[in-house]
Write a protein that holds these residues in place. Structure first.
Motif, short mmCIF file in Angstrom:
data_model
loop_
_atom_site.label_atom_id
_atom_site.label_comp_id
_atom_site.label_asym_id
_atom_site.label_seq_id
_atom_site.Cartn_x
_atom_site.Cartn_y
_atom_site.Cartn_z
N ILE A 1 -9.16 3.94 9.49
CA ILE A 1 -9.49 3.26 8.24
C ILE A 1 -10.56 2.18 8.43
O ILE A 1 -11.55 2.14 7.70
N LEU A 2 -10.38 1.31 9.40
CA LEU A 2 -11.26 0.15 9.54
C LEU A 2 -12.66 0.49 10.03
O LEU A 2 -13.58 -0.32 9.87
N LYS A 3 -12.86 1.65 10.58
CA LYS A 3 -14.17 1.97 11.16
C LYS A 3 -15.23 2.35 10.12
O LYS A 3 -16.41 2.41 10.45
N TYR A 4 -14.82 2.57 8.88
CA TYR A 4 -15.77 3.03 7.86
C TYR A 4 -16.42 1.86 7.12
O TYR A 4 -15.87 0.76 7.06
N ASP A 5 -17.58 2.11 6.54
CA ASP A 5 -18.33 1.10 5.80
C ASP A 5 -17.96 1.12 4.31
O ASP A 5 -18.79 1.25 3.44
N TRP A 6 -16.68 1.02 4.04
CA TRP A 6 -16.22 0.99 2.66
C TRP A 6 -15.51 -0.33 2.41
O TRP A 6 -15.24 -1.09 3.33
N GLU A 7 -15.24 -0.61 1.17
CA GLU A 7 -14.59 -1.86 0.81
C GLU A 7 -13.08 -1.63 0.65
O GLU A 7 -12.65 -0.93 -0.26
N ILE A 8 -12.31 -2.20 1.54
CA ILE A 8 -10.86 -2.11 1.45
C ILE A 8 -10.40 -3.18 0.47
O ILE A 8 -10.57 -4.38 0.73
N ARG A 9 -9.83 -2.75 -0.64
CA ARG A 9 -9.38 -3.69 -1.67
C ARG A 9 -7.99 -4.22 -1.36
O ARG A 9 -7.69 -5.38 -1.61
N SER A 10 -7.12 -3.36 -0.86
CA SER A 10 -5.76 -3.82 -0.54
C SER A 10 -5.10 -2.86 0.44
O SER A 10 -5.46 -1.69 0.51
N VAL A 11 -4.15 -3.39 1.17
CA VAL A 11 -3.31 -2.62 2.08
C VAL A 11 -1.89 -3.10 1.85
O VAL A 11 -1.60 -4.28 1.98
N LYS A 12 -1.01 -2.16 1.47
CA LYS A 12 0.39 -2.51 1.22
C LYS A 12 1.30 -1.66 2.08
O LYS A 12 1.13 -0.44 2.13
N GLU A 13 2.24 -2.29 2.73
CA GLU A 13 3.26 -1.54 3.46
C GLU A 13 4.23 -0.97 2.45
O GLU A 13 4.65 -1.66 1.52
N VAL A 14 4.57 0.30 2.62
CA VAL A 14 5.49 0.97 1.72
C VAL A 14 6.53 1.72 2.53
O VAL A 14 6.41 1.84 3.74
N ASN A 15 7.53 2.22 1.87
CA ASN A 15 8.61 2.99 2.49
C ASN A 15 9.51 2.11 3.34
O ASN A 15 9.33 0.90 3.45
N PHE A 16 10.44 2.75 3.97
CA PHE A 16 11.45 2.12 4.80
C PHE A 16 10.80 1.33 5.94
O PHE A 16 10.12 1.92 6.78
N PHE A 17 10.98 0.02 5.97
CA PHE A 17 10.44 -0.84 7.01
C PHE A 17 8.93 -0.72 7.20
O PHE A 17 8.43 -0.85 8.30
N GLY A 18 8.21 -0.44 6.13
CA GLY A 18 6.76 -0.37 6.22
C GLY A 18 6.24 0.78 7.06
O GLY A 18 5.19 0.68 7.67
N LEU A 19 6.97 1.86 7.08
CA LEU A 19 6.57 3.02 7.88
C LEU A 19 5.19 3.53 7.48
O LEU A 19 4.42 3.98 8.32
N SER A 20 4.84 3.45 6.21
CA SER A 20 3.55 3.91 5.72
C SER A 20 2.80 2.78 5.06
O SER A 20 3.40 1.75 4.72
N ARG A 21 1.52 2.99 4.85
CA ARG A 21 0.70 2.00 4.14
C ARG A 21 -0.06 2.71 3.02
O ARG A 21 -0.50 3.84 3.17
N LEU A 22 -0.20 1.98 1.92
CA LEU A 22 -1.03 2.42 0.81
C LEU A 22 -2.31 1.59 0.88
O LEU A 22 -2.27 0.36 0.79
N VAL A 23 -3.43 2.28 1.07
CA VAL A 23 -4.72 1.63 1.23
C VAL A 23 -5.57 1.96 0.00
O VAL A 23 -5.79 3.13 -0.30
N GLU A 24 -6.03 0.92 -0.67
CA GLU A 24 -6.93 1.11 -1.82
C GLU A 24 -8.35 0.77 -1.37
O GLU A 24 -8.60 -0.31 -0.85
N ILE A 25 -9.25 1.71 -1.59
CA ILE A 25 -10.62 1.60 -1.10
C ILE A 25 -11.60 1.79 -2.25
O ILE A 25 -11.43 2.71 -3.06
N ARG A 26 -12.59 0.94 -2.31
CA ARG A 26 -13.70 1.12 -3.25
C ARG A 26 -14.77 1.92 -2.54
O ARG A 26 -15.21 1.55 -1.44
#
Length: 172
Positions: free
Chosen positions: A145-170
């Motif tokens: 995710i971090l290696k790209y030249d895009w704008e990360i608007r938000s990162v939210k931990e989701v699921n049981f104990f933050g097993l997954s993340r929801l990443v919103e990108i512009r």
């Protein structure tokens, strides 16, 4: 993911890796939705779900997400729920999602990312089994995710104990 899509109010949405269509009913009724998956068997189950969603503009297609038939900038929003860690080439999938998402549109990625100390032992124990079915537990947020030249608007931990993340990108 559906709450994030609701806030965006996209006229058009592509779901990459639609699978059996579990998310389709959660997308806004006003959005034109296209779901793609490489598995015809999974799409048949998704079609059964779509038939129950009357009055919705939903189209399903068997297609390789790493090389789609859509024109550049065709969708307002592209969602990628749990497909990055199972696709053969995540970089190609990301490039294709960016290509078909309009400029300044939104890409939503919902995925498991490795590196959590809490989940490390479980990841190690299941790695050999997961790799046989094409799933990668060793899936770094920084590398994917971090290696790209895009704008990360938000990162939210989701699921049981933050097993997954929801990443919103512009998509810039």
């Amino acid at each position: 993911m559906s709450e994030a899509v609701d806030l965006l109010r996209p006229a058009s949405l592509l779901e990459i890796g639609v699978g059996t269509g579990l998310m389709l009913a959660r997308y806004p009724a006003y959005s034109k939705v296209v779901g793609i998956d490489i598995s015809a068997e999974m799409l048949e189950i998704a079609w059964q779900r779509v038939r129950r969603l009357t009055g919705r503009d939903i189209r399903l297609e068997a297609m390789d997400a790493e090389e789609t038939d859509f024109p550049d900038g065709f969708f307002d929003c592209v969602t990628i729920p749990y497909a990055l860690s199972v696709t053969p080439d995540p970089e190609r999938l990301i490039a294709e999602a960016r290509r078909v998402c309009r400029k300044n549109g939104t890409i939503l990625i919902l995925n498991h990312f490795s590196g959590s100390r809490f989940w490390w032992l479980l990841e190690q124990a299941l790695q050999s089994i997961a790799s046989r079915v094409g799933f990668r537990f060793d899936f770094s947020f920084a590398d994917q995710i971090l290696k790209y030249d895009w704008e990360i608007r938000s990162v939210k931990e989701v699921n049981f104990f933050g097993l997954s993340r929801l990443v919103e990108i512009r998509n810039v």
